[in-house]
Design a protein around this motif. Structure first.
Motif, short mmCIF file in Angstrom:
data_model
loop_
_atom_site.label_atom_id
_atom_site.label_comp_id
_atom_site.label_asym_id
_atom_site.label_seq_id
_atom_site.Cartn_x
_atom_site.Cartn_y
_atom_site.Cartn_z
N GLU A 1 0.83 -1.21 0.00
CA GLU A 1 0.00 0.00 0.00
C GLU A 1 0.87 1.25 0.00
OE1 GLU A 1 -2.81 -0.17 3.19
OE2 GLU A 1 -4.26 -1.25 1.98
N ALA A 2 1.88 1.28 0.87
CA ALA A 2 2.74 2.46 0.94
C ALA A 2 3.44 2.72 -0.38
CB ALA A 2 3.78 2.27 2.06
N MET A 3 3.82 1.66 -1.09
CA MET A 3 4.55 1.82 -2.35
C MET A 3 3.67 2.27 -3.49
SD MET A 3 7.28 -1.27 -2.74
CE MET A 3 5.99 -2.19 -3.50
N PHE A 4 2.51 1.64 -3.63
CA PHE A 4 1.78 1.74 -4.88
C PHE A 4 0.62 2.72 -4.89
CE2 PHE A 4 3.70 -2.57 -5.36
CZ PHE A 4 4.53 -2.23 -6.42
N VAL A 5 0.14 3.16 -3.74
CA VAL A 5 -0.96 4.12 -3.76
C VAL A 5 -0.55 5.39 -4.50
CG1 VAL A 5 -2.33 5.67 -2.31
CG2 VAL A 5 -2.21 3.24 -1.75
N ASP A 6 0.67 5.85 -4.26
CA ASP A 6 1.15 7.05 -4.95
C ASP A 6 1.21 6.84 -6.46
OD1 ASP A 6 1.35 8.42 -2.61
OD2 ASP A 6 3.52 8.25 -2.43
N GLN A 7 1.59 5.64 -6.89
CA GLN A 7 1.67 5.39 -8.32
C GLN A 7 0.28 5.32 -8.96
OE1 GLN A 7 4.73 2.18 -7.60
NE2 GLN A 7 5.35 2.84 -9.64
N PHE A 8 -0.69 4.83 -8.21
CA PHE A 8 -2.06 4.86 -8.71
C PHE A 8 -2.55 6.30 -8.84
CE2 PHE A 8 -2.79 0.38 -6.96
CZ PHE A 8 -2.53 -0.18 -8.19
N GLU A 9 -2.13 7.14 -7.91
CA GLU A 9 -2.50 8.55 -8.02
C GLU A 9 -1.87 9.18 -9.26
OE1 GLU A 9 -4.69 10.50 -6.10
OE2 GLU A 9 -5.25 8.44 -5.65
N THR A 10 -0.65 8.75 -9.59
CA THR A 10 -0.02 9.25 -10.81
C THR A 10 -0.83 8.84 -12.04
OG1 THR A 10 2.19 9.17 -9.83
CG2 THR A 10 2.07 9.11 -12.23
N ILE A 11 -1.30 7.59 -12.07
CA ILE A 11 -2.11 7.13 -13.20
C ILE A 11 -3.41 7.91 -13.26
CG2 ILE A 11 -3.32 5.16 -14.19
CD1 ILE A 11 -1.15 3.37 -12.96
N ARG A 12 -4.00 8.20 -12.10
CA ARG A 12 -5.22 9.00 -12.08
C ARG A 12 -4.97 10.39 -12.66
NH1 ARG A 12 -7.30 12.79 -9.10
NH2 ARG A 12 -5.56 12.71 -7.63
N GLU A 13 -3.81 10.97 -12.33
CA GLU A 13 -3.47 12.27 -12.90
C GLU A 13 -3.29 12.19 -14.41
OE1 GLU A 13 -0.02 13.46 -10.73
OE2 GLU A 13 -1.12 13.69 -8.84
N PHE A 14 -2.72 11.08 -14.89
CA PHE A 14 -2.63 10.88 -16.35
C PHE A 14 -4.02 10.94 -16.98
CE2 PHE A 14 1.45 8.02 -16.16
CZ PHE A 14 2.20 9.14 -15.87
N ALA A 15 -4.99 10.28 -16.34
CA ALA A 15 -6.35 10.25 -16.88
C ALA A 15 -6.97 11.64 -16.88
CB ALA A 15 -7.21 9.28 -16.07
N GLU A 16 -6.73 12.40 -15.81
CA GLU A 16 -7.27 13.77 -15.76
C GLU A 16 -6.67 14.62 -16.87
OE1 GLU A 16 -6.38 14.95 -11.77
OE2 GLU A 16 -8.36 14.31 -11.02
N GLU A 17 -5.37 14.48 -17.09
CA GLU A 17 -4.73 15.24 -18.18
C GLU A 17 -5.28 14.80 -19.53
OE1 GLU A 17 -0.47 14.96 -17.90
OE2 GLU A 17 -0.48 15.39 -15.75
N ALA A 18 -5.52 13.51 -19.69
CA ALA A 18 -6.04 13.00 -20.96
C ALA A 18 -7.43 13.56 -21.25
CB ALA A 18 -6.07 11.47 -20.94
N LEU A 19 -8.23 13.75 -20.21
CA LEU A 19 -9.57 14.30 -20.41
C LEU A 19 -9.52 15.77 -20.84
CD1 LEU A 19 -11.46 12.68 -17.40
CD2 LEU A 19 -11.97 12.35 -19.83
N ARG A 20 -8.41 16.42 -20.56
CA ARG A 20 -8.26 17.82 -20.98
C ARG A 20 -7.71 17.95 -22.40
NH1 ARG A 20 -6.57 18.31 -15.44
NH2 ARG A 20 -4.37 18.26 -16.03
N ALA A 21 -7.29 16.83 -22.99
CA ALA A 21 -6.75 16.87 -24.35
C ALA A 21 -7.85 17.31 -25.32
CB ALA A 21 -6.20 15.51 -24.75
#
Length: 225
Positions: free
Chosen positions: A68-88
């Motif tokens: 959990e400590a390792m990967f929650v942050d990386q999931f947040e990064t993927i979520r940010e990718f999706a938010e950026e993609a929606l702004r494309a």
């Protein structure tokens, strides 16, 4: 007679040391799990971090906590990718760009692939992080379909399976042609287009017969009992 007071105990400088150990353990876990996947043990992480296994268990009582400590942050990064993609501006570029960026993360981290594409580890915080991504990925799919650039029969639950396909290619070819997954993902994305006949140039050459044999020989079946 006044009683002598014992001198106040000095503040223990463990907080900073503990945090440094925690960071060292997480950094080591990223290396170990990234290379070997979640079959690696906390003993392996401790050895790589250069600390005693007791130190690891004091910070993380189980592998679940460390995952959990390792990967929650990386999931947040993927979520940010999706938010950026929606702004494309271009819905297809947003959808395809998100898919490429997520695959890039998967390609470099075996542990992330296993956590992302399963529910064995991190069932609470990781599950919550995954759940936050679902509406965004749904929007990416529906936006591209509304624009007429993504097949109408694709549903959001197809996306993890597509990443699983790419993850399998990564798993079996990373020691031989580590970028071969790019070729496969390009073909998959072309298959998702609503407009036929627009083939994307493949970004990686194919395996030759000898390399394919090497890949197939490297595939290890589980032992039969």
């Amino acid at each position: 007679m006044a009683r002598d007071l014992a001198p106040a105990a000095p503040a223990r400088p463990l907080r900073r040391d503990a945090e440094l150990n925690r960071q060292r353990i997480i950094a080591a876990a990223r290396d170990v799990f990234g290379e070997r996947g979640l079959e690696a043990t906390l003993d392996d992480v401790a050895h790589h971090a250069g600390v005693g296994v007791g130190t690891v268990y004091r910070r993380f009582p189980s592998k679940e906590h460390l995952v959990e400590a390792m990967f929650v942050d990386q999931f947040e990064t993927i979520r940010e990718f999706a938010e950026e993609a929606l702004r494309a501006e271009d819905p297809w570029e947003g959808f395809a760009g998100f898919t490429w960026r997520a695959a890039e993360l998967h390609a470099g981290d075996r542990g992330l692939r296993e956590v992302m594409l399963s529910n064995v580890f991190g069932q609470e915080r990781v599950a919550e992080a995954k759940a936050r991504m679902v509406p965004l990925i749904t929007q990416l799919v529906e936006r591209a379909q509304t624009a007429g650039v993504l097949r109408a029969d694709i549903v959001p639950t197809d996306m993890p399976l597509l990443h699983q396909m790419v993850g399998s290619v990564i798993e079996f070819t990373h020691g031989i042609q580590p970028d071969l997954w790019r070729r496969c993902l390009a073909m998959l994305l072309d298959g998702l287009r609503a407009e036929p006949g627009r083939a994307t140039p493949l970004p990686h050459p194919p395996l030759d017969v000898e390399a394919l044999e090497e890949v197939m020989c490297s595939f290890r079946l589980p032992r039969l009992r």
